[in-house]
Motif scaffolding. Sequence first.
Motif, short mmCIF file in Angstrom:
data_model
loop_
_atom_site.label_atom_id
_atom_site.label_comp_id
_atom_site.label_asym_id
_atom_site.label_seq_id
_atom_site.Cartn_x
_atom_site.Cartn_y
_atom_site.Cartn_z
N GLU A 129 36.55 29.98 34.75
CA GLU A 129 35.77 31.18 33.76
C GLU A 129 35.10 30.01 32.90
O GLU A 129 33.94 30.50 32.38
CB GLU A 129 37.06 30.79 32.97
CG GLU A 129 37.29 31.95 31.95
CD GLU A 129 38.12 31.75 30.94
OE1 GLU A 129 38.48 32.65 29.36
OE2 GLU A 129 38.72 32.34 31.46
N ASN A 184 31.08 31.21 31.81
CA ASN A 184 30.92 31.63 30.43
C ASN A 184 29.60 30.74 30.42
O ASN A 184 29.00 31.55 29.34
CB ASN A 184 32.38 30.64 29.08
CG ASN A 184 32.72 31.71 29.19
OD1 ASN A 184 32.86 33.21 29.44
ND2 ASN A 184 34.16 31.65 29.40
N THR A 235 32.72 40.31 30.42
CA THR A 235 30.91 39.75 29.60
C THR A 235 30.29 39.25 30.81
O THR A 235 28.88 39.70 30.57
CB THR A 235 31.92 38.04 29.01
OG1 THR A 235 32.22 37.50 29.58
CG2 THR A 235 32.23 38.82 27.98
#
Length: 308
Positions: A102, A106, A134
């Motif tokens: 993760e 990001n 995202t």
Amino acid sequence: MIIGHNTIRELFLKAIKENTLSHAYLIVGEDGIGKSILVKEIALKILGKTRDIDYVDLINFRSSGKSIGVDEIRKLIVEINKKPFEGDKKVIIIHNCETMTEAAQNAFLKTIEEPPIGVYIFLLCENLASILDTVKSRTSIFRLNRLSKEEIEEYIHQNYIDISDEKEKMLISFSDGIPGTIDKLVKDEEFNNIRDLVLDILLNIKNIEKSKTFDYTDKMCKFKDKWEEVLTVFSSYIRDIMVYGETYSTENIINLDKISDIKDLKGKYTYSKLIKILDIITYVRENLERNVNMEGIFDIMLIKLQEV
């Protein structure tokens, strides 16, 4: 020559010709479906290359570990931000991106959203479950479907010209539309060993002493990393026995190269017994999916097969 995925290939070729490519793509498909081969073709077209060789502006990124961490992504970002060497375009292909942590995803968001001019990013993954929303929202997503029977046949004829008709039929059935599976089946001698072992069990399990039954457990456990293939082979033989028992025709037999043994098995097992064996296979599969002890489950399987 790539076989299949024609619609997606045409869309990319059109976008390259019209200079309307997106900056980042997420290519989703099962292992062996052809993601890497397809994207390599697209990358060469983007770079204006015709030879299928390595190029300094075509970067294939694969993690050296089980997951892609944030430090690896930061190093990749540095490479992405370097100017192309041979022209004005650079292509980045990230394999197995579902293994990105993760934190790594990001850290990569800004680069995916606004890569340098002329840089095109392709993220390849087997499923979207571990990909952050995202990331998905910043990429154009394409899913690769399994090949049709006709496309799989074409793939075999193109790559394995000496395959017999019987083996071709078996390969088509076991491939389930995934060309990479064909390659594994042809080149992996263990698959043939699994087929021979399962056939041996079905032919002899009811005739051996119980004390020797568990010798088969040891043999099956040698394929512990391929237990799904073991159970798939069991199911394929049972299916063939049923089909031959109903039609007395070899037309739809998967294991056509084992037809004489299938005929023998047809005399050993009634339809109701075959149904019971399928239930046993389902029971074993469900337990192994829950990570129940493999040796114990195979022991139970063999005992149940003897009792059928």
